[in-house]
Design a protein around this motif. Structure first.
Motif, PDB file in Angstrom:
ATOM      1  N   PHE A   1       0.571   3.706   1.983  1.00  0.00           N
ATOM      2  CA  PHE A   1       0.984   4.218   3.412  1.00  0.00           C
ATOM      3  C   PHE A   1       1.632   2.991   4.178  1.00  0.00           C
ATOM      4  O   PHE A   1       0.858   1.836   4.342  1.00  0.00           O
ATOM      5  CB  PHE A   1      -0.174   4.953   4.097  1.00  0.00           C
ATOM      6  CG  PHE A   1      -0.688   5.979   3.414  1.00  0.00           C
ATOM      7  CD1 PHE A   1       0.013   7.283   3.171  1.00  0.00           C
ATOM      8  CD2 PHE A   1      -1.925   6.015   2.506  1.00  0.00           C
ATOM      9  CE1 PHE A   1      -0.497   8.328   2.632  1.00  0.00           C
ATOM     10  CE2 PHE A   1      -2.150   7.008   1.989  1.00  0.00           C
ATOM     11  CZ  PHE A   1      -1.724   8.390   2.094  1.00  0.00           C
ATOM     12  N   GLN A   2       2.898   3.398   4.679  1.00  0.00           N
ATOM     13  CA  GLN A   2       3.404   2.349   5.434  1.00  0.00           C
ATOM     14  C   GLN A   2       3.489   2.839   6.991  1.00  0.00           C
ATOM     15  O   GLN A   2       4.319   3.785   6.988  1.00  0.00           O
ATOM     16  CB  GLN A   2       4.940   1.959   4.841  1.00  0.00           C
ATOM     17  CG  GLN A   2       4.759   1.350   3.530  1.00  0.00           C
ATOM     18  CD  GLN A   2       4.051  -0.155   3.433  1.00  0.00           C
ATOM     19  OE1 GLN A   2       4.575  -0.901   4.276  1.00  0.00           O
ATOM     20  NE2 GLN A   2       3.054  -0.192   2.753  1.00  0.00           N
ATOM     21  N   LEU A   3       2.970   2.287   7.787  1.00  0.00           N
ATOM     22  CA  LEU A   3       2.820   2.812   9.239  1.00  0.00           C
ATOM     23  C   LEU A   3       3.739   1.766  10.156  1.00  0.00           C
ATOM     24  O   LEU A   3       3.607   0.484   9.957  1.00  0.00           O
ATOM     25  CB  LEU A   3       1.381   2.664   9.685  1.00  0.00           C
ATOM     26  CG  LEU A   3       1.226   3.284  11.145  1.00  0.00           C
ATOM     27  CD1 LEU A   3       1.692   4.794  11.653  1.00  0.00           C
ATOM     28  CD2 LEU A   3      -0.327   3.173  11.504  1.00  0.00           C
TER      29      LEU A   3
ATOM     30  N   PHE B   1      -6.798   6.354   9.846  1.00  0.00           N
ATOM     31  CA  PHE B   1      -6.610   5.546   8.761  1.00  0.00           C
ATOM     32  C   PHE B   1      -8.090   4.884   8.759  1.00  0.00           C
ATOM     33  O   PHE B   1      -8.585   4.885   7.722  1.00  0.00           O
ATOM     34  CB  PHE B   1      -5.505   4.718   8.818  1.00  0.00           C
ATOM     35  CG  PHE B   1      -4.296   5.097   8.244  1.00  0.00           C
ATOM     36  CD1 PHE B   1      -4.104   5.376   6.871  1.00  0.00           C
ATOM     37  CD2 PHE B   1      -3.139   5.196   9.021  1.00  0.00           C
ATOM     38  CE1 PHE B   1      -3.065   5.686   6.341  1.00  0.00           C
ATOM     39  CE2 PHE B   1      -1.880   5.590   8.373  1.00  0.00           C
ATOM     40  CZ  PHE B   1      -1.991   5.990   7.275  1.00  0.00           C
TER      41      PHE B   1
ATOM     42  N   ASP C   1       5.057   7.873   3.449  1.00  0.00           N
ATOM     43  CA  ASP C   1       3.758   8.111   2.399  1.00  0.00           C
ATOM     44  C   ASP C   1       4.691   7.821   1.017  1.00  0.00           C
ATOM     45  O   ASP C   1       5.805   8.705   0.660  1.00  0.00           O
ATOM     46  CB  ASP C   1       3.433   9.384   2.790  1.00  0.00           C
ATOM     47  CG  ASP C   1       2.345   9.942   1.798  1.00  0.00           C
ATOM     48  OD1 ASP C   1       2.180   9.226   0.792  1.00  0.00           O
ATOM     49  OD2 ASP C   1       1.735  11.004   2.034  1.00  0.00           O
TER      50      ASP C   1
ATOM     51  N   HIS D   1       1.004  -1.157  -0.022  1.00  0.00           N
ATOM     52  CA  HIS D   1       0.060  -0.088  -0.085  1.00  0.00           C
ATOM     53  C   HIS D   1       0.984   1.252   0.021  1.00  0.00           C
ATOM     54  O   HIS D   1       2.006   1.297   0.297  1.00  0.00           O
ATOM     55  CB  HIS D   1      -0.844  -0.050   1.289  1.00  0.00           C
ATOM     56  CG  HIS D   1      -1.931  -1.208   1.384  1.00  0.00           C
ATOM     57  ND1 HIS D   1      -2.640  -1.288  -0.043  1.00  0.00           N
ATOM     58  CD2 HIS D   1      -2.076  -2.230   2.097  1.00  0.00           C
ATOM     59  CE1 HIS D   1      -3.484  -2.461   0.405  1.00  0.00           C
ATOM     60  NE2 HIS D   1      -3.081  -3.007   1.509  1.00  0.00           N
TER      61      HIS D   1
ATOM     62  N   TYR E   1      -3.623   0.960   3.917  1.00  0.00           N
ATOM     63  CA  TYR E   1      -2.319   1.249   4.646  1.00  0.00           C
ATOM     64  C   TYR E   1      -1.728  -0.234   5.227  1.00  0.00           C
ATOM     65  O   TYR E   1      -2.516  -0.968   5.396  1.00  0.00           O
ATOM     66  CB  TYR E   1      -2.331   2.117   5.681  1.00  0.00           C
ATOM     67  CG  TYR E   1      -3.141   1.863   6.954  1.00  0.00           C
ATOM     68  CD1 TYR E   1      -2.555   1.285   8.199  1.00  0.00           C
ATOM     69  CD2 TYR E   1      -4.589   1.567   6.851  1.00  0.00           C
ATOM     70  CE1 TYR E   1      -3.227   0.901   9.293  1.00  0.00           C
ATOM     71  CE2 TYR E   1      -5.246   1.300   7.888  1.00  0.00           C
ATOM     72  CZ  TYR E   1      -4.552   1.034   9.414  1.00  0.00           C
ATOM     73  OH  TYR E   1      -5.335   0.514  10.090  1.00  0.00           O
TER      74      TYR E   1
ATOM     75  N   LEU F   1       5.612   7.071   9.967  1.00  0.00           N
ATOM     76  CA  LEU F   1       4.855   6.905   8.855  1.00  0.00           C
ATOM     77  C   LEU F   1       5.640   7.063   7.514  1.00  0.00           C
ATOM     78  O   LEU F   1       6.462   8.251   7.435  1.00  0.00           O
ATOM     79  CB  LEU F   1       3.479   7.737   8.510  1.00  0.00           C
ATOM     80  CG  LEU F   1       2.737   7.528   7.337  1.00  0.00           C
ATOM     81  CD1 LEU F   1       2.117   6.251   7.331  1.00  0.00           C
ATOM     82  CD2 LEU F   1       1.849   8.721   7.183  1.00  0.00           C
TER      83      LEU F   1
END
Length: 286
Positions: free
Chosen positions: A45-47, A62, A105, A43, A74, A103
């Motif tokens: 977004f990597q959290l 999210f 992005d 995805h 995410y 995060l």
């Protein structure tokens, strides 16, 4: 040594762990302690986080964005702070302060790092045009309360929570000092919510998402086992607001993400798809 007999030296030096829970990961220097790359999913977004109050802010955001129909899918990766994951070289590159959440992005030409929970909330709110008024007094009021939380919660967590729940000994002076401040903060919130549906006014915003994981969960008995001690039930407007936010489906999901403690059915240690809530909680995968 009793706190009543301690005489500070002329120059402080780090001689031994401070004691209490989390003492093994506290140190007076920054930077990485070991090489470890961060994982990356599919995805944008990597959290990288843990379901502490600061982490819950972002996973709730999210899940609320997704519930509102935004394309905010995410991947959420667990950062186990008790094992020092936050000091890995990959994590430090995203957040040099070694604190969750952090995060990456990937929606632009180059990955953009975003750290500090309020910065992440603002970044996502502005990217998707959601949960933050675009201009005018309503925007200013939302940001007032967002940053109120950032300035106030250290007294609740690092102050009251530490000395009440985690310090190796119970000392009356710091517990009294920080309990008084937390109760003052609860009174601030109670007065604010007396004539408003949500923290910043009539609409649910990132101010609620920032404040609820700390003060809402405190009132719901989920922080420090201190609800009775602080007489949280007396803050009736805060209690009603806390219960209202807690009932939101996206908040229920957000609380589960990157959770590695509590009931197994409430632990979704990694989150990569909406279906993970039904198939990958810890009670299902062991």
């Amino acid at each position: 040594m009793s706190d009543s007999t301690y005489t500070p030296p002329d120059v402080w030096t780090w001689e031994a762990p401070s004691g209490g829970q989390f003492a093994s990961i506290n140190r007076p220097i920054s930077g990485a302690t070991h090489d470890k790359e961060l994982p990356k999913g599919a995805h944008p977004f990597q959290l990288y986080s843990l379901a502490t109050p600061n982490g819950v802010k972002v996973t709730v955001m999210f899940e609320e964005l997704l519930a509102a129909g935004h394309d905010a899918e995410y991947d959420a990766w667990l950062i186990n702070i008790s094992e020092g994951d936050q000091f890995g070289s990959g994590f430090v590159a995203v957040n040099p302060n070694s604190k969750i959440p952090a995060l990456l992005d990937h929606t632009g030409d180059t990955p953009l790092r975003v750290f500090e929970s309020a910065s992440i909330l603002m970044h996502l709110a502005e990217k998707f045009g959601a949960f933050l008024p675009k201009s005018g007094p309503a925007r200013t009021e939302t940001l007032n309360w967002l940053f109120w939380q950032m300035g106030s919660a250290p007294y609740l967590g690092g102050g009251f929570g530490h000395f009440y729940a985690y310090a190796p000994e119970k000392w009356q002076y710091p517990i009294d000092r920080f309990a008084m401040e937390v109760k003052r903060q609860l009174d601030v919130l109670d007065r604010q919510l007396a004539k408003r549906s949500f923290i910043a006014g009539g609409e649910y915003t990132i101010a609620d998402m920032a404040i609820w994981p700390w003060y809402g969960q405190l009132c719901l008995g989920r922080l420090y086992n201190a609800a009775t001690f602080l007489d949280v039930a007396s803050y009736k407007h805060v209690m009603a607001w806390a219960e209202k936010i807690d009932a939101r489906p996206a908040v229920k999901r957000g609380r589960m993400v990157n959770r590695s403690f509590g009931e197994p059915k409430e632990q979704l240690r990694e989150r990569h798809a909406a279906t993970d809530f039904d198939t990958r909680t810890q009670d299902k995968i062991g």
